[in-house]
Enzyme design. Structure first.
Site, short mmCIF file in Angstrom:
data_model
loop_
_atom_site.label_atom_id
_atom_site.label_comp_id
_atom_site.label_asym_id
_atom_site.label_seq_id
_atom_site.Cartn_x
_atom_site.Cartn_y
_atom_site.Cartn_z
N ARG A 1 -55.19 -19.09 -71.96
CA ARG A 1 -56.02 -20.29 -72.11
C ARG A 1 -55.22 -21.39 -72.81
O ARG A 1 -54.47 -21.11 -73.75
CB ARG A 1 -57.24 -19.95 -72.96
CG ARG A 1 -58.19 -21.11 -73.14
CD ARG A 1 -59.04 -20.97 -74.38
NE ARG A 1 -60.04 -19.91 -74.28
CZ ARG A 1 -61.23 -20.07 -73.68
NH1 ARG A 1 -61.54 -21.21 -73.14
NH2 ARG A 1 -62.08 -19.07 -73.63
N ASN B 1 -55.21 -26.54 -76.45
CA ASN B 1 -55.37 -27.98 -76.63
C ASN B 1 -54.39 -28.64 -75.66
O ASN B 1 -53.18 -28.50 -75.79
CB ASN B 1 -55.04 -28.37 -78.09
CG ASN B 1 -55.12 -29.87 -78.35
OD1 ASN B 1 -54.67 -30.68 -77.54
ND2 ASN B 1 -55.71 -30.23 -79.47
N GLU C 1 -42.25 -21.52 -77.16
CA GLU C 1 -40.89 -21.08 -76.84
C GLU C 1 -40.69 -20.90 -75.35
O GLU C 1 -39.65 -21.26 -74.80
CB GLU C 1 -40.58 -19.77 -77.59
CG GLU C 1 -41.08 -19.82 -79.00
CD GLU C 1 -40.06 -19.45 -80.07
OE1 GLU C 1 -38.87 -19.35 -79.79
OE2 GLU C 1 -40.51 -19.27 -81.21
N GLY D 1 -45.69 -29.26 -86.48
CA GLY D 1 -45.72 -30.30 -85.47
C GLY D 1 -46.13 -29.73 -84.13
O GLY D 1 -46.32 -30.47 -83.16
N THR E 1 -51.56 -31.17 -77.07
CA THR E 1 -50.42 -30.60 -77.77
C THR E 1 -49.67 -29.60 -76.88
O THR E 1 -48.46 -29.46 -76.99
CB THR E 1 -50.87 -29.92 -79.09
OG1 THR E 1 -51.91 -29.00 -78.79
CG2 THR E 1 -51.37 -30.94 -80.07
#
Ligand SMILES: Cc1cc2nc3c(=O)[nH]c(=O)nc-3n(C[C@H](O)[C@H](O)[C@H](O)COP(=O)(O)OP(=O)(O)OC[C@H]3O[C@@H](n4cnc5c(N)ncnc54)[C@H](O)[C@@H]3O)c2cc1C
Lengths: 719, 328
Positions: free
Chosen positions: A590, A593, A667, A463, A596
């Site tokens: 970088r 996405n 994290e 996920g 997400t």
């Protein structure tokens, strides 16, 4: 970079995504466990008569032979399991909720009812369920686990520098045990085809399941196929082979039919790993100019009686700042519990909460603004290794965050700021860091006859968006639309599938895919590549063992960083704690996405807020186990608790770590949220509360009267 | 879960007959409490009688004198009803403070009033006088942070957790029931019982009695409900308070009030002594806080639950002040 939205969003929201327990092969049997109702001792007898008499029950097993069910091995002890304790293999009870019998039945209702009807007699023994329990046993970690990984970190001379410091903070912080509570219950579907075994299970570590089962059941790993296409949340709780899996496989073989097990929520709380209880003593010294000169971090952490779960708290607290002298002392406290384990930001959440709280206390003691104080103690070099960081934009995270948050409006003194309605206001800041590790990964890329590009790679989709990140990379590199990209991962048919955890998924998988794409672009129609880690590591990974490199590499040390800014409001009459806004600025190299990535940060912040204000496992020391073992009673945050969360990224590629320039994000997102909250509560009230969670019960009601005086009019917030 | 037989009643008569013939039986409304406790093995009816299709139970009527709520009306429907929004805002507040949107869509008003008292040991497998009479109380010497601070006995300190009943008591509601001996009406104040030496019995209904409706007298009193809890939804109260009151038109002092504590006692807990004390006093913060302290004066701090006495005080004060701000 062009952003691909979540490629699996449609499957998920339309219910097409199939999770492990969604498989229902022909002839399926359903399994359920009866579990121990004592916290420690010996089973004298298990009474299964009533259960076996129930219509629809196929078998009840209380004990497997030691030769057919081999001993399991703990993932942190060079093995594959969440713990080294194998239920149904002996008569020892190591924790409340340990399975004592396995039922197979024709349907899940009968299976569960049959399990409930099983009773047992025990010889109970005195047990320990928390750090201060009489029966607990305390070990010095570096002596109990004499390997470099578990060693304390020491550099400079903390004692001498502390003695010389102008200002010293010395405080102890209590962090409770917490549970990851992924929505998807622990579950598996196992199926034999002749002598081939197929496992469907949502796991972060298909490789460990394959190799762990092979070792325990004396099989060839090649006989075993593990598929983990989707996970309904993992957060570390699915990072190794669970003790239920091997008995399930044996039961399926005996029955000659496929078997499904879905643990109940109560059982998931009592059989899966959890974030152990910890206590942190932090001592910090600063010189007259407000530079930190020495730090000591002493930790006591729960572990089980049967395993040593090594704490890694010092790794990050030693690197948050350029403090020249540092010493840690990590101790393990043995309790009668299932082995605790990794939960998102396993050490960094509790450790940095304590450390960043102490830093805030020190800043206040020297009269410094907490952002300025942190900036003044920033560093470009890793104080542990002496090497430069591959990239470190923590200062920019702080500056950018302070600017956007409006930090200059914050009064320096605590307990002094109220809004028009008399509610107290507090602003807090804290930083976080997380090691940039990588694990070996291989990728195969092939152009199909219809023009589709098929990527087969190591890695698990939890996920977090790995599939989307890979798709993004392929579309960018090949200039094709996302619809033409197909990604297969989490499947032992397409790779060794070592552990995906520690925020290393994207940084490990993308370089392998990238390398394969380079070959493809060079004219091959199919290509295969690894991510360039040393062979020794790659061999470990290929055998399902944990194999991570970093965060110190030959010439640099690599970490992700973040700064969080939090506003709290404490309602005047009720004392209710609200968090109207949070702003987080991350340095994760970088951004692979944006969709997400921002979602990862928001999720980390939500969890951090819960960790600070709500979440804790409740144990009755007389009984062991957890009293609040349900979604209803274990207080993870709900939507109504969460307000605005703004996310920003430095978004500068790391020049050294890998070809993609990405560092981990999942994290680090959570690290530092809790101290930003508690620092804000201090700012609102002047109180330093050093025990989580902080709730309304810890705070006196009564901000200031609103300037308009006593109330029978005017607007106030409603309940 | 123990096996059971499911039956559906389409008329009141049928429901009563089934209940008599197929005992031990339980009426099923939304099932959000009943099924939950059946899965835990706490409730073990042999027959479950679904009363959701009985038309008489799902009406909602507002007359000059009262709002009559069929026991089958869903929590979410009642909260959204125009009659409630306009005339009984405290009902809406209390309903929306309870459970979750999903549960409120299922749960009925009758079932809500009869939700069982709560205690983590009751729901577990530990000794519990409520689950297995005579087996002992694990909460007494255990983690009692969630236990009742008022109305407990040596046998049981489980909390009555319902938000709605707390608010309805402040509205002086009554309950219509139908049973083997015919129809009767009882004050809501008489529906729930303290555990005493029979903790297994949460309410005063006789076997086979069905709640048909709740009657709420029309009122012009100001009203507010305050709930303090571990999280802002999907959580029972640490402490709550329902207040209705009227102010003297000239002096703005309190003329009449009802103050009810929720989530703190073994049953919805009206504190008349506080109501008397409030009479004639101005509704200012100091008075509200003192009223809160008075309301909790006899509360027991137990081992870990002292904080809820403080929260109860704040809840009462907040509800009083917020009620005072409303326009009549
Ligand atoms: C996770 C969770 C959180 C919750 N949080 C809250 C909260 O914060 N605040 C709150 O107030 N409540 C809360 N609840 C309780 C919820 O409001 C009740 O479960 C619900 O209102 C019960 O209604 P129901 O129709 O589902 O009852 P059911 O489960 O169908 O029935 C409950 C009981 O009443 C009996 N019964 C039902 N209808 C009748 C009738 N007409 N006559 C006689 N007996 C009847 C049943 O036999 C059963 O014993 C929560 C529940 C859950 C599961």
């Amino acid at each position: 970079m062009s952003d691909v939205l979540r490629v699996d969003a449609r499957e998920k929201v339309t219910g097409k995504a199939r999770y492990g327990a969604d498989r229902t092969p022909e002839g399926l049997l359903h399994a359920a466990f009866a579990t121990a109702t004592i916290a420690r001792g010996r089973i004298v007898e298990v009474d299964t008569a009533e259960s076996e008499a129930l219509a629809g029950v196929v078998s009840v097993t209380t004990r497997f032979g030691e030769d057919e069910l081999g001993p399991p091995s703990f993932v942190m002890g060079g093995g594959y399991g969440t713990q080294s304790l194998q239920p149904l293999r002996g008569d020892r009870i190591a924790h409340r909720g340990q399975p004592i019998a396995l039922v197979l039945a024709e349907n899940p209702v009968v299976a569960n009812h049959a399990a409930e009807l099983i009773t047992a007699t025990y010889e109970p023994e005195a047990h320990a369920s928390h750090l201060d329990a009489d029966q607990a046993e305390t070990l010095l970690q570096r002596e109990a686990i004499p390997i470099p990984f578990a060693d304390d970190l020491t550099f400079g001379d903390a004692e001498t520098d502390m003695a010389a410091a102008q200002t010293v903070v010395d405080a102890t912080y209590e962090h409770p045990a917490q549970n990851a509570t992924p929505l998807e219950l622990l579950s598996a579907v196992v199926q034999w085809h002749e002598d081939r075994l197929l496992i469907h299970e949502g796991t972060q570590n298909a490789g460990a399941l394959r190799n762990g089962l092979a070792r325990q059941l004396n099989l060839d790993p090649q006989q075993i196929e593990v598929r983990s296409r989707y996970l309904g949340g993992a957060f570390g709780q699915r990072n190794a082979q669970h003790p239920y899996l091997a008995p399930l496989v044996l039961a399926a073989r005996r029955a000659g039919r496929p078997v499904k097990l879905v643990l109940t929520r109560q059982q998931t709380f009592h059989q899966a790993s959890f974030r152990p209880q910890t206590r942190h003593r932090i001592t910090l010294g600063a010189d007259a100019t407000g530079r930190m000169t020495a730090a000591v971090h002493e930790i006591d952490q729960q572990t089980s009686r049967h395993d040593l779960f090594p704490g890694g708290y010092a790794k990050v607290t030693s690197r948050l700042y350029g403090i020249p002298s540092y010493r840690s002392r990590q101790r393990l406290v043995r309790n009668d519990i299932q082995t605790p384990g990794y939960v998102r930001a396993p050490f960094e959440q509790p450790g940095v909460w304590a450390f960043e709280s102490a830093v805030d206390e020190l800043a206040a003691r020297v009269g410094a603004d907490p952002v300025a104080f942190r900036l003044a103690n920033d560093t470009s070099h890793d104080p542990v290794s002496g090497l430069p960081f591959s990239s470190r934009h923590l200062g920019e995270c702080l500056r950018r965050g302070a600017q956007a948050f409006g930090w200059e409006q914050r009064p320096l003194a605590p307990g002094d700021w109220t809004d028009d309605e008399g509610n107290r206001i507090g602003w807090g800041v804290a930083v976080g860091a997380y090691p940039a590790n990588v694990t070996p990964a291989r990728a195969r890329v092939r152009v199909e006859p219809d023009g589709t590009v098929l990527v087969e790679t190591d890695g698990h989709e939890m996920g977090q968006g790995l599939t989307s990140a890979v798709t993004s990379l392929v579309t960018r590199e090949l200039g094709i639309p996302a619809e033409q990209v197909r990604v297969r991962l989490g499947d032992t048919r397409v790779g060794a599938q070592p552990l995906t955890a520690g925020s290393w998924g994207t940084a490990s998988t993308l370089p392998a895919v990238q390398a394969a794409l380079e070959q493809l672009k060079a004219g091959e129609s199919g290509a295969e590549a690894g991510n360039g880690l040393p062979t020794a590591l790659a061999d470990r990974a290929a055998n399902g063992l944990v194999a991570a490199a970093g965060p110190v590499y030959g010439e640099f040390a690599a970490f992700s960083f973040i700064a969080h800014f939090v506003e709290v409001r404490l309602e005047r009459v009720t004392g209710r704690i609200r968090v109207p806004r949070v702003l987080s600025v991350a340095d994760c190299g970088r951004v692979a996405n944006r969709v997400t990535a921002a979602s990862q940060v928001r999720g980390g912040v939500v969890w951090g807020l819960g960790a600070a204000l709500r979440e804790h496992l409740v144990t009755d020391p007389r009984l062991g186990g957890f009293l609040n073992a349900s979604l209803e009673e274990y207080p993870i945050s709900v939507n109504a608790d969460i307000c605005a969360i703004d996310v920003d990224f430095v978004d500068r590629p790391d020049p050294l770590l890998n070809s993609s320039g990405v560092k981990g994000l999942g994290e680090v997102a959570m690290v530092g949220v809790a101290p930003a909250v508690t620092n804000a509560i201090w700012h609102a009230t002047g109180q330093r509360l050093r025990k989580l969670p902080i709730t309304i019960a810890d705070l006196p009601a009564g901000g200031r009267r609103p300037p308009s005086g006593p109330s029978t009019g005017g607007s106030r917030p409603t309940g | 879960m123990y096996p059971f037989e499911y039956r559906r009643a389409s008329t009141l008569e049928q429901a009563l007959r089934m209940s008599a013939d197929l005992a031990p039986a339980a009426f099923l409304a939304g099932g959000t409490t009943l099924y939950d406790l059946m899965k835990l093995g706490v409730e073990r009816p042999v027959t479950v009688i679904d009363v959701n299709r009985i038309p008489e139970l799902s009406h909602l009527r507002l007359s000059r004198s009262a709002l009559v709520i069929g026991s089958g009306v869903r929590m979410s429907d009642l909260a959204d009803a125009r009659e409630v929004r306009e005339s009984f805002p405290i009902i809406r507040e209390a309903l929306l403070a309870g459970a979750t949107a999903q549960i409120r869509n299922m749960a009925s008003i009758g079932g809500n009033l009869l939700q069982r008292t709560r205690c983590t040991y009751f729901r577990g497998t530990h000794p519990c006088n409520k689950r297995v009479p005579g087996s002992g109380c694990s909460a007494r010497e255990g983690i009692d942070e969630g236990q009742a601070v008022l109305g407990g006995s040596e046998h049981c300190t489980a909390v009555y957790p319902g938000d709605l009943a707390t608010a309805l008591l402040a509205l002086d509601a009554a309950v219509d029931v139908l049973g083997p001996d015919g129809a009767r009406s009882l004050a809501l104040a008489d529906l729930h019982r303290a555990p005493g030496d029979r903790p297994e019995q949460d309410h005063t209904l006789r076997p086979g009695e069905l709640i048909t409706a709740v009657r709420v007298p029309a009122t012009r009193m100001r009203q507010a409900y305050t709930k303090l809890r571990p999280r802002e939804s999907y959580s029972f109260a640490w402490a709550s308070a329902a207040v209705t009151l009227s102010l003297h038109p000239d002096t703005a002092t309190i003329e009449q009030s009802r103050v009810v504590l929720g989530g703190l006692a073994t049953r919805p807990w009206r504190v008349r002594a506080v109501e008397d004390w409030l009479h004639g006093r101005p509704l200012v913060e100091a008075v509200a806080l003192e009223a809160g302290r008075l309301a909790l004066r006899d509360a027991e701090a137990g081992r870990h639950k002292a904080f809820r006495i403080d929260l109860g005080t704040r809840a009462v004060a907040d509800a009083l002040l917020r009620a005072g701000e409303q326009h009549e």
